[in-house]
Scaffold this motif. Sequence first.
Motif: not given
Length: 218
Positions: A34-37, A41-43, A49-50, A101-102
Amino acid sequence: MTTVNSDLHVRVEPTRNSPHAVEVVGAGFLGLATVVGTLVCWAVLFPMLSLPVAAAVVAEVVWGWPAAAAVVGVSTAGLIFWRWTRPEMFRRWVTGRARTRFLVWWRYRRRWNTHLHACGLTIEHAGIARVPVLQQTTIATAVDVLRVRMLPGQCPADYENRVEHLAHAFGATECRATITGPALVQLVMRRGDTLANPTRIPPVGLDLTGGDQEGTAV
């Protein structure tokens, strides 16, 4: 524990009080995935930024920390220059998208399952609760628009009769439910007054070609 007695033997079966190791490992892998996904997604959503972060990591590995610091400095200066020269564009592509998104996560996704179950819009079968799918969320100034896929067996009245419950559950002042397609319901969450900010309109019959122009606040 469970004890079984007989004339010939006594068998004691311990009750499992702790989760199996496989379950713990599976939960850990699920959390990691979940964290990696989320990071991926944000990248993808914020390449401005990424990509500098990725370039800084590569520079540190290949040339060392001075190169990485240079990359970070140049990227930061570029973002500041972008924000200063094109604030609207920067807001649309960076801060606005991050804020949206937040808010989608904070207002709806993080507590979607719990609140829909409390509002009586889930269906339980064999001890498993099925939750309607939140397909799309649009965040606006005064209203949020949610597109939800209903569960099999549900009807539009199920949501129309729960609009007050949904409004209170998600902290909105009003909720309206509208059917937009087969098994699709649109929930409009009102969070503010669209007429809160006064707008001046010219009086009827006023010449707009010149002279003093006064308006009426509405």
